[in-house]
Write a protein that holds these residues in place. Structure first.
Motif, PDB file in Angstrom:
ATOM      1  N   ALA A 141       2.230  -0.217 -67.474  1.00 35.55           N
ATOM      2  CA  ALA A 141       3.018   1.013 -67.447  1.00 35.55           C
ATOM      3  C   ALA A 141       2.186   2.233 -67.104  1.00 35.55           C
ATOM      4  CB  ALA A 141       3.726   1.220 -68.787  1.00 35.55           C
ATOM      5  N   ARG A 142       0.874   2.157 -67.301  1.00 36.37           N
ATOM      6  CA  ARG A 142       0.029   3.316 -67.041  1.00 36.37           C
ATOM      7  C   ARG A 142      -0.732   3.194 -65.727  1.00 36.37           C
ATOM      8  NH1 ARG A 142       2.598   6.666 -69.413  1.00 36.37           N
ATOM      9  NH2 ARG A 142       0.858   8.115 -69.067  1.00 36.37           N
ATOM     10  N   GLN A 143      -0.327   2.289 -64.882  1.00 37.52           N
ATOM     11  CA  GLN A 143      -0.988   2.124 -63.596  1.00 37.52           C
ATOM     12  C   GLN A 143       0.035   2.249 -62.471  1.00 37.52           C
ATOM     13  OE1 GLN A 143      -2.920  -1.696 -63.855  1.00 37.52           O
ATOM     14  NE2 GLN A 143      -4.758  -0.821 -64.789  1.00 37.52           N
ATOM     15  N   GLY A 144      -0.400   2.626 -61.315  1.00 39.02           N
ATOM     16  CA  GLY A 144       0.521   2.762 -60.194  1.00 39.02           C
ATOM     17  C   GLY A 144      -0.194   2.888 -58.868  1.00 39.02           C
ATOM     18  N   ARG A 145       0.603   3.041 -57.827  1.00 43.99           N
ATOM     19  CA  ARG A 145       0.084   3.195 -56.464  1.00 43.99           C
ATOM     20  C   ARG A 145       0.810   4.351 -55.798  1.00 43.99           C
ATOM     21  NH1 ARG A 145       0.047  -3.159 -54.501  1.00 43.99           N
ATOM     22  NH2 ARG A 145      -1.544  -3.892 -55.976  1.00 43.99           N
ATOM     23  N   LEU A 146       0.044   5.233 -55.258  1.00 47.05           N
ATOM     24  CA  LEU A 146       0.599   6.434 -54.627  1.00 47.05           C
ATOM     25  C   LEU A 146       0.415   6.344 -53.115  1.00 47.05           C
ATOM     26  CD1 LEU A 146       1.737   9.349 -55.040  1.00 47.05           C
ATOM     27  CD2 LEU A 146      -0.655  10.119 -55.004  1.00 47.05           C
ATOM     28  N   PRO A 147       1.509   6.401 -52.331  1.00 48.45           N
ATOM     29  CA  PRO A 147       1.365   6.390 -50.868  1.00 48.45           C
ATOM     30  C   PRO A 147       0.683   7.669 -50.386  1.00 48.45           C
ATOM     31  CG  PRO A 147       3.633   5.893 -51.532  1.00 48.45           C
ATOM     32  CD  PRO A 147       2.928   6.417 -52.742  1.00 48.45           C
ATOM     33  N   TYR A 167      -1.789   4.559 -46.414  1.00 50.25           N
ATOM     34  CA  TYR A 167      -2.539   3.807 -47.421  1.00 50.25           C
ATOM     35  C   TYR A 167      -1.813   3.886 -48.764  1.00 50.25           C
ATOM     36  CZ  TYR A 167      -6.637   3.638 -44.306  1.00 50.25           C
ATOM     37  OH  TYR A 167      -7.491   3.406 -43.259  1.00 50.25           O
ATOM     38  N   LEU A 168      -2.221   3.004 -49.664  1.00 52.92           N
ATOM     39  CA  LEU A 168      -1.805   3.090 -51.057  1.00 52.92           C
ATOM     40  C   LEU A 168      -3.023   3.457 -51.888  1.00 52.92           C
ATOM     41  CD1 LEU A 168       0.631   0.073 -51.636  1.00 52.92           C
ATOM     42  CD2 LEU A 168       1.190   2.518 -51.592  1.00 52.92           C
ATOM     43  N   LEU A 169      -2.856   4.498 -52.683  1.00 55.23           N
ATOM     44  CA  LEU A 169      -3.920   4.990 -53.550  1.00 55.23           C
ATOM     45  C   LEU A 169      -3.688   4.444 -54.959  1.00 55.23           C
ATOM     46  CD1 LEU A 169      -6.311   6.883 -54.185  1.00 55.23           C
ATOM     47  CD2 LEU A 169      -4.638   8.724 -54.477  1.00 55.23           C
ATOM     48  N   GLY A 170      -4.581   3.581 -55.410  1.00 53.91           N
ATOM     49  CA  GLY A 170      -4.455   3.023 -56.751  1.00 53.91           C
ATOM     50  C   GLY A 170      -4.953   4.013 -57.793  1.00 53.91           C
ATOM     51  N   GLU A 184      -6.862   8.860 -63.118  1.00 54.22           N
ATOM     52  CA  GLU A 184      -8.114   8.237 -62.661  1.00 54.22           C
ATOM     53  C   GLU A 184      -7.842   7.492 -61.363  1.00 54.22           C
ATOM     54  OE1 GLU A 184     -11.409   4.868 -64.035  1.00 54.22           O
ATOM     55  OE2 GLU A 184     -10.015   5.736 -65.507  1.00 54.22           O
ATOM     56  N   LEU A 185      -8.532   7.880 -60.302  1.00 52.14           N
ATOM     57  CA  LEU A 185      -8.366   7.241 -58.993  1.00 52.14           C
ATOM     58  C   LEU A 185      -9.228   5.982 -58.935  1.00 52.14           C
ATOM     59  CD1 LEU A 185      -8.485  10.435 -56.734  1.00 52.14           C
ATOM     60  CD2 LEU A 185      -6.530   9.377 -57.898  1.00 52.14           C
ATOM     61  N   GLU A 186      -8.640   4.896 -58.448  1.00 54.47           N
ATOM     62  CA  GLU A 186      -9.326   3.603 -58.516  1.00 54.47           C
ATOM     63  C   GLU A 186      -9.702   3.016 -57.165  1.00 54.47           C
ATOM     64  OE1 GLU A 186      -6.641   1.223 -60.773  1.00 54.47           O
ATOM     65  OE2 GLU A 186      -7.228   2.132 -62.692  1.00 54.47           O
ATOM     66  N   GLY A 187      -8.925   3.242 -56.140  1.00 51.37           N
ATOM     67  CA  GLY A 187      -9.245   2.643 -54.848  1.00 51.37           C
ATOM     68  C   GLY A 187      -8.178   2.901 -53.809  1.00 51.37           C
ATOM     69  N   LEU A 188      -8.405   2.343 -52.631  1.00 55.61           N
ATOM     70  CA  LEU A 188      -7.528   2.604 -51.481  1.00 55.61           C
ATOM     71  C   LEU A 188      -7.313   1.301 -50.727  1.00 55.61           C
ATOM     72  CD1 LEU A 188      -6.405   5.355 -50.340  1.00 55.61           C
ATOM     73  CD2 LEU A 188      -8.220   5.204 -48.623  1.00 55.61           C
ATOM     74  N   SER A 189      -6.065   1.073 -50.305  1.00 57.56           N
ATOM     75  CA  SER A 189      -5.770  -0.115 -49.498  1.00 57.56           C
ATOM     76  C   SER A 189      -4.831   0.260 -48.357  1.00 57.56           C
ATOM     77  CB  SER A 189      -5.136  -1.218 -50.360  1.00 57.56           C
ATOM     78  OG  SER A 189      -3.894  -0.789 -50.895  1.00 57.56           O
ATOM     79  N   LEU A 190      -5.069  -0.332 -47.195  1.00 60.43           N
ATOM     80  CA  LEU A 190      -4.274  -0.036 -46.006  1.00 60.43           C
ATOM     81  C   LEU A 190      -2.905  -0.693 -46.105  1.00 60.43           C
ATOM     82  CD1 LEU A 190      -4.098   1.093 -43.066  1.00 60.43           C
ATOM     83  CD2 LEU A 190      -4.996  -1.125 -42.314  1.00 60.43           C
ATOM     84  N   VAL A 191      -1.853   0.092 -45.810  1.00 61.87           N
ATOM     85  CA  VAL A 191      -0.495  -0.452 -45.730  1.00 61.87           C
ATOM     86  C   VAL A 191      -0.183  -0.821 -44.283  1.00 61.87           C
ATOM     87  CG1 VAL A 191       1.955   0.008 -46.092  1.00 61.87           C
ATOM     88  CG2 VAL A 191       0.278   0.883 -47.712  1.00 61.87           C
ATOM     89  N   ARG A 192      -0.332   0.142 -43.370  1.00 57.36           N
ATOM     90  CA  ARG A 192      -0.069  -0.108 -41.951  1.00 57.36           C
ATOM     91  C   ARG A 192      -0.522   1.087 -41.127  1.00 57.36           C
ATOM     92  NH1 ARG A 192       4.611   2.703 -40.457  1.00 57.36           N
ATOM     93  NH2 ARG A 192       5.947   3.365 -42.177  1.00 57.36           N
TER      94      ARG A 192
END
Length: 215
Positions: A141-147, A167-170, A184-192
């Protein structure tokens, strides 16, 4: 008195003349030559096709290897994410970062210091999280992904190039007493890749889909 059965007539036999023998031999040699040439041509065509496939695969692999890709490394307590290209030969010049309008209404421009800072949107993101829009339920519940849409201008092989991607910002949210949750910013992953489309619209659309309830 029995009669002997008539004898079967033998076909006349004669030796081939030298001219006929030479003619047949020439036909055999010509046939073997044609077969050998056909086999060699088939092998050459196959080798050319294999070489062409290998060159195409090498070119595709080279293009993928040098495709622009962002990586994000948390800095300190996660209040900042350092951005970098996965390939050192690609030097980032400027970036324009677009977040969902509900989180931040205008894009952030950076020059020579690629990064994402939680302070750009932490209060609005915490509000969205508590409204149930920005995170999943249950144990996470305390984690998410921000486009986030990132338009990057970079230098490669002496040429200026531009990459447009979503990207999605974890991130994770950490409750604080009498204060807004710490992001707290955790990482980045490519969406498209975004190509020529409107990056802001792509980010807002992904944000809306994430918030939509499961059917």
């Amino acid at each position: 008195m029995s009669q002997d059965p008539p004898r079967r007539k033998r076909l006349p036999f004669r030796w081939l003349s030298l001219a006929e023998f030479v003619g047949i031999l020439a036909l055999v040699i010509a046939g073997l030559g044609y077969w050998d040439a056909h086999r060699e041509r088939a092998q050459t065509d196959q080798q050319r096709a294999t070489a062409a496939r290998e060159r195409k695969e090498e070119a595709r692999a080279g293009a993928l290897k040098l495709a622009f890709l962002m990586t994000g490394t948390p800095d300190g307590d996660g209040g900042r994410l350092r951005l970098a290209s996965a390939h050192p030969e690609q030097v980032i010049q400027t970036q324009s970062l677009s977040f969902p309008r509900e989180v931040r209404g205008e894009a952030v421009q950076t020059t020579g210091n690629p990064r994402i800072e939680a302070g750009w949107f932490d209060a609005a993101l915490a509000r969205a999280a508590h409204s149930g829009r920005a995170h999943t339920g249950g144990d996470e519940a305390r984690q998410g992904r921000l486009p986030v849409g990132i338009v990057t201008v970079y230098i490669q092989d002496g040429q200026t190039r531009t990459d447009r991607a979503v990207y999605l910002l974890g991130y994770s949210l950490h409750p604080r007493v009498l204060r807004a949750d710490r992001v707290e910013l955790e990482g980045l992953s490519l969406v498209r890749r975004a190509g020529g489309e409107d990056v802001q619209a792509a980010v807002d659309g992904l944000w809306t889909r994430q918030a939509a309830p499961a059917p």
